[in-house]
Design an enzyme around this catalytic site. Structure first.
Site, PDB file in Angstrom:
ATOM      1  N   GLU A 268     127.711  32.271   9.977  1.00 32.06           N
ATOM      2  CA  GLU A 268     128.346  33.579  10.205  1.00 32.06           C
ATOM      3  C   GLU A 268     127.349  34.708   9.985  1.00 32.06           C
ATOM      4  O   GLU A 268     127.315  35.684  10.746  1.00 32.06           O
ATOM      5  CB  GLU A 268     129.556  33.757   9.299  1.00 32.06           C
TER       6      GLU A 268
ATOM      7  N   GLU B   5     131.839  43.035   8.574  1.00 32.11           N
ATOM      8  CA  GLU B   5     132.318  41.852   9.295  1.00 32.11           C
ATOM      9  C   GLU B   5     133.562  41.261   8.656  1.00 32.11           C
ATOM     10  O   GLU B   5     133.504  40.626   7.609  1.00 32.11           O
ATOM     11  CB  GLU B   5     131.226  40.780   9.355  1.00 32.11           C
TER      12      GLU B   5
ATOM     13  N   GLU C 113     124.479  39.724  16.651  1.00 31.99           N
ATOM     14  CA  GLU C 113     125.321  40.812  17.146  1.00 31.99           C
ATOM     15  C   GLU C 113     124.734  42.183  16.821  1.00 31.99           C
ATOM     16  O   GLU C 113     124.736  43.084  17.670  1.00 31.99           O
ATOM     17  CB  GLU C 113     126.730  40.684  16.563  1.00 31.99           C
TER      18      GLU C 113
END
Length: 124
Positions: A71, A30, A78
């Site tokens: 996050e 990420e 996701e």
């Protein structure tokens, strides 16, 4: 997981190991997490300079930590959605968009906290 054979100190060590693996995976996969972690590395020490008391320092540090936490949770959403499938589905899009919105709100919160404390220090 339920029914883990590990207890006590061994369980704690496994939990720490899993957490480190999660941070490593987020770092590798990420870009947003990498950027936010680098920002945190700068802002954590800056909080001790900007904050005039322990309450302000705690707010500054918490606002940075919240961005990282949100996050990581967004990344979890996701990853799970991508695990289910890469084909388009409105619910998958909605879940990803909501996770992204949570990240934006956490970043906005960071800006407000840091901005208000900086204003109080330099302009009042």
């Amino acid at each position: 997981m339920a029914g883990s054979p590990h207890t006590g100190l061994k369980r704690l060590l496994y939990a720490i190991s899993n957490s480190v693996a999660g941070l490593h995976a987020a770092w590798k996969s990420e870009e947003a997490f990498r950027q936010e972690l680098l920002l945190a590395i700068v802002l954590f020490p800056a909080a001790f300079w900007l904050g005039e008391n322990t309450a302000q320092i705690a707010l500054l540090l918490a606002s940075v930590s919240i961005v990282l936490i949100v996050e990581l949770l967004n990344t979890c959403v996701e990853v799970v959605i991508d695990r289910i499938g890469h084909e388009y589905h409105e619910l998958s899009k909605r879940a990803k968009d909501i996770g992204s919105a949570a990240v934006i709100i956490s970043l906005f919160t960071l800006l407000v906290v840091w901005g208000l404390i900086a204003y109080a220090r330099f302009f009042e």
